[in-house]
Structure formats: structure tokens, C-alpha cells
Design a protein around this motif. Sequence first.
Motif, PDB file in Angstrom:
ATOM      1  N   ARG A   1     -32.169 -28.634  26.911  1.00 34.01           N
ATOM      2  CA  ARG A   1     -31.102 -29.169  26.048  1.00 34.01           C
ATOM      3  C   ARG A   1     -31.632 -30.269  25.149  1.00 34.01           C
ATOM      4  O   ARG A   1     -31.288 -30.350  23.967  1.00 34.01           O
TER       5      ARG A   1
ATOM      6  N   LEU B   1     -31.532 -30.159  21.001  1.00 30.47           N
ATOM      7  CA  LEU B   1     -30.931 -31.197  20.158  1.00 30.47           C
ATOM      8  C   LEU B   1     -31.977 -31.850  19.264  1.00 30.47           C
ATOM      9  O   LEU B   1     -31.708 -32.191  18.106  1.00 30.47           O
TER      10      LEU B   1
ATOM     11  N   GLU C   1     -32.707 -29.525  16.353  1.00 30.72           N
ATOM     12  CA  GLU C   1     -31.624 -29.560  15.365  1.00 30.72           C
ATOM     13  C   GLU C   1     -31.726 -30.801  14.485  1.00 30.72           C
ATOM     14  O   GLU C   1     -31.485 -30.738  13.279  1.00 30.72           O
TER      15      GLU C   1
ATOM     16  N   THR D   1     -28.706 -32.125  11.932  1.00 33.47           N
ATOM     17  CA  THR D   1     -27.998 -33.350  12.342  1.00 33.47           C
ATOM     18  C   THR D   1     -28.895 -34.535  12.020  1.00 33.47           C
ATOM     19  O   THR D   1     -30.118 -34.394  11.880  1.00 33.47           O
TER      20      THR D   1
ATOM     21  N   PHE E   1     -28.540 -37.403  17.611  1.00 36.57           N
ATOM     22  CA  PHE E   1     -27.825 -36.721  18.684  1.00 36.57           C
ATOM     23  C   PHE E   1     -27.672 -37.657  19.874  1.00 36.57           C
ATOM     24  O   PHE E   1     -28.386 -38.654  20.008  1.00 36.57           O
TER      25      PHE E   1
END
Length: 738
Positions: free
Chosen positions: A100, A104, A107, A113, A116
Amino acid sequence: MTSQGRGTRSAARRPDLEPITRAFEGVHLSPDGLLGPEGRAGYEELQAIVELAPIGIGIVDLEGHTVLTNDALRRMLGYSVEEFARLHWSSFTHADDVARNLELFAEMTSGRTDHFEMDKRFISVDGDTVWARLTVSLLRDEGGAPALAIGMTENITERRQLEDQLREAEATFRLLVEESPGVVYVAQLDLTQPWRYVSPRLEKLLGVTAEEWLSAPHLWWDLMDDRDRGAIEVRIAELISTVAPGPHVLHYRMHRRDGEVRWIRDEFRLVEDPDGAIVFRGVFLDVTREKELEEGLERQATHDPLTGLANRDLFSRRIAELLDAPRRGPTEQHHAVLLVDLDDFKTVNDSLGHAAGDELIRSVAERIGACLRPGDLAGRLGGDEFGLLIEGLADPVAAVVVAARIQEAIGVPHHLTGKTVATSASLGIAYLEDAASVEVVLRNADLAMYRAKHLGKGRVAAYEPALHDAAVRRLDIRSSLEGALERDELQLFLQPIVDLETVRIVAAEALLRWVHPVHGQVPPDDFIPIAEETGVIGPIGEWVLDEACRWLAEQHAGGWTDLSVEVNVSPVQLDEDGFVETVEEVLRASGLPPCSLVLEITEQALMSPRSWFELEKLDRLGVRIAIDDFGTGYASLAYLSGLAIDVLKIDRQFIAQLGGEVRGRAVPEAIVHLAGSLELETIAEGIETVGQWEELRSLGCRLGQGYLFARPMPAVEVAALLGDRLAALPTSLASSDG
């Protein structure tokens, strides 16, 4: 009052990581200019900023290798600077969180983004799991391309554990309530109004759904058997009129929807809900079978299952029987109720678990039983509270002897499974001749027991009418305090703080006074704890702060610009959201320089980690901080060098010892020397004699306050004294005063 400054704090040791400083070249660190007009910072600057942060911070390159960490992160995980420098972030991430985290991170670096957040498990150097709230943002180069990533971590391990425990407790409680054979309910004091809650078990008991019951409060009376309704109406009316907390037990018959009659045992208390309203909180139990088999189940119905002692119901019935017995004239014997409450029992449950708590309760019950005579009754009234009914005493003082014997027995360490636990008990004594009902007897014993706890725990106290008067007065104060501000009943008093050399005012301590319309002047010790309990300390404290700063601003405008004011801050205030912002707004509105305001906190406030951050924020604001009543609490001396503290106030109990034995000088002298070594100011409180004044001056204490110079007085009277000496210098001081 001019502060001599705060003690120099040692700078954190900076790691020698010069080879990685090149990683920061060209990095555009702060588009909003917080790091200067160019928005850039070199490695040394960034390292200094990061190192001072109160939360864990780490910087990694885009491949995930650690570039920089701060002390907070190193303490959180236990890795050294060198160890972090060799590690990829995944090396100290829990295996279940790596995927995970990578997702993130990808991304963010791809531009989908700009940052995060995630709750993530770290692995410490010892292999322990540390939960943290991780926030990661990119540091970009001058061209806007990602260069580094900065992660901020807040340790939430304890919070996650508490959340898990709360979820488990809530699920267990809901299961117990909904699956319990009893019907749990909460009803308003006015039983004609809709009830607040009734558990689904009601439908099985009476054939009526919870929804129907809540929409039709009259159903309770409608379904009650005619044979019982009259007596129950009288009893309920009595309870509502007296608001006796209970617990109370009623037995009556109810008709199911299908016509079947069931016996109900209704156990409840009258309690105050969070909004201050009195409600019935209890449980309906179907005791039809017990009524039919009453003889065989008598002991189960009247005794505590954990200890085998009488339960509250049987205990209360025995008291009622004695109250109803005819009096025997002036030579009658005395009957006493002793209420026994274990001190700090919650600590045993919290630290050793409820199984150990139950084991301790059983051990205490056995010792209590061993202290009683045949015919005396011991009961467990709930939790860690026991009741003893001592009959036929020729002298009331004999009850105190019994209480002392029980205290001694309980005080011997208890050997539990795998543990030895020492405990004490507070005991309250009430005599049946002083009461007309069971509720009053137990209330009197309860008031006496709380008096014993107030005296310092491990004590015995006997009921006297003044205790009830004090309880009523406290209740009245509690109900009146919330509107005291709006009714203009609060007053600001000030007590001058003087320079012990010149005896001129250099500061003033703001003190709150409350003139109650019925009770007159209410001592702060009586209403401040209530204000903290009820939450009104916030607005009251803000009012005191505003009034004190407004007064000081007027004095500054009159030319007394060196004058400062000290305002007491409750630990509750310091723990509230927005407190620092309130201080900042009051200073802005008054126009005062922050250094003119001194906030006094107790050592208790230093026990809360949150307060450390608040003190740092106040320090950055420029406000000075004083530790009130220093030496009477439990604060570690390490806090004095590590926190934003400016002033130590020597408690009056130490000042009172000056002028007597040589040992009486030791504590004030130690505090003055300690403060001097840390470059902190000292203020002596409670100076009442010239001898104390002279000794403090010889110790090097520069400032003080007390009745020798001035009592607390209305603010306008202090203003009239500015510039004057508040006491005549004795010969021993005047000779050096010039």
C-alpha cells in the motif's frame, strides 16, 4: 517584572552526514516562501528545522533510501542515524503495509496526487510494531520535478490500541445488553414522557416491541397488574420527590400482550445524564420462576455471587428491619452502618486485569467477614464498595474500633495469583438513630466515606449533619456556577508582586473571586474544581485572562510599561483545543506585548504530553510560563530544562518554615539555586513576616508576594499603589538599600 531569561538548552547533536548534503542541491523546498524569498534551504538549515520538530520526520530519495531523520523519529523506532542511512524505508515497514505504501508513493511521484496519508505499521529496531500516522509530500527541484520525499509520522500506537479496546468493549456491551435476559432501559424522570431507550429483549418479555414502547410511554402503567399499580405509584412518586440515587428495587406483575402475567424485578438508579437531567437507568428482569421457586433461590437472590456476601437488596432490608423496630428508650443499643470503599481499585483492574480485580474483591470480603461478630452483616454493595451492619453497640465509638480493625486487615498485602497487591480502604460510618430511611442511612455513610477519601484516603470518618449541608451547598454551587459570568457575580482581584529590594510593585497575580447571591464569598478551592469538572473553566478562564490583560494595558498606557500580570491556567484549559489561539487573540485585542503576560501552571499540568506542545507554542508566541506552588507536585526536574519555563514560584508552605529550624531554609534555598543555575526567575509566595522577607533576600530571591506587603484586592486599588513602597524596610535591609 523583568525576567532574567530562560536556561540555555543544549542543542541536539547533529549527525555527520555531509556526504548526503548534495542530495538537497537545487531542491525547491517551500513555494510559499516560508524558508526565505528563494524558498530554498541547505542541508544544515533543513536539518536544524527537522531536528526541532516534535513529531517524527524522515526524508528519503525517490528510490526510498533514507536521507535524513530527526531525533523524534529515531526515538520512536530506535534506529541510529547511521542505521537509518543504510536502510530503505521498506526495511522498517511492516510487511503487510509495504504494498500500500508503494502504491501511494507511486501515485504521488507520478503526479496523480501531491501528497498522501496512511496509518502505517513501522518495525522498531527491537522488532516491535509501532503504529503511526504517516503524511508524505514531495520536495521538488527548481524545475518542479520530484527530488525527495518528506514523511511526517505521529505515533498513534496507544490510540490504535485504545480504539481496538473500545470497539471490542462496545461490541461486548451491546451484545450483553441486547442478549441479556433483562430489559435494559433509560426513562425520563417524568414517566409520562417518551422513554429514551429500551432494549429489544422487551418483546420477548412482554410481547411489545421496543419501538411501540418508546412511542407509547403509558404502556408501562397500562400493562401493570391492578394489584400492584397503586403501591408502585406511591413508591415512584416518593423517589421522584427525593431523587434518591439508589439503587432501588421494585417487584410487580406485568401482563404480556397475550394475557400471561409475569413477575418483574425492576432494578434501577436515579442518575444524572451528561446534560444534567435526572433519569431512571435500570433493567427489567423476569423473575416469575424465581417467585415460584422463591425458597430454593433465596440465597441466589439476596447474595453477591462473587463474594457470597449479602447484596445491596438484603443489606437494605436488614437496615429497614432495624429502623422499623421499636425504640427502647435512653438505654437502647446503637446500630451502625459502615461503608467500605477500596482506594484506587481501578488501578488494579487497569494494570492487572479484571480477573485480578475480582480476586482482590474476594480476598477483601474474606477479611471483612473475619472481623465481624456473629449476627453482624457484611454485604457487597457494588464494584469495590462493601457495607457492614453492626448491631447492638453499647457505645457508638465501638464502630470506630471495628472500622480500624477492618482497615488494618485490608491493609495487609493480598497474595493474588502471581501477584502481591497492597491496598487501603476509606470508611464512612453512619448511625441508624440519625436517619429515618434506608436511603438516608446509606447516603449518610456515603457522605462520610467521601469525607474520609477527601482527607487523604485510608481514613475513617463518621457522618455529621454538616456533611450533608456541605453536599447540598456543593450541589447548589455546581448549579449556580454556569451562569455566574452572565450574572456579573465574578470579580477580578489582584495581589501585588514586589521587588524584595525596593518593595515596589513589579507585577500582579490575577485572582478570581465569586460572590454568590446566597452563600456570599465562595472560596476558589470550592468552585474551581467544580468549574473544571463541568467544563465552565474554559469561558471563566478566558474572562479572567481578558480582564487581567485589559487592566495591564491601562497601566501600560499610564506609563507603567515594565509592569506584568500573572494569570493562573487550569490543566483543563491547557488541554482544550484553541487555548493558545485564545491567548493570542486576547493579547492582540489588548495590545500588550506577549512578554508582559505570565501564565501560571501547576506541576500537574506537566504530566500531560499535550501540554508540552502547548507550552512550546506559548513560548513561540512570547508569553512567559511560571510553575506555581513549585515543589509540592510530582514533576520531574528534567522538565525544567526541556520545557519552555521562565519562573518558579516557591510555595507558601516552604516560606512558612523560614525563620525556624535550619532545615526550614533548605527547600527554598535549593529552589532558588536550582532556578539560578537554569537562569529562571523565582517568586516567593505567602511572605507574612519580616524574618521571611530578610531570609529570602539573603538567599537571592528577587521577587515575592504575601500579606506582609498586600492582600489580594480589587484591580483599581492595585493601580493606586503603583510607584509606592508596600512596606517599610527594616533596619537590616534599609542599611543596604541606600
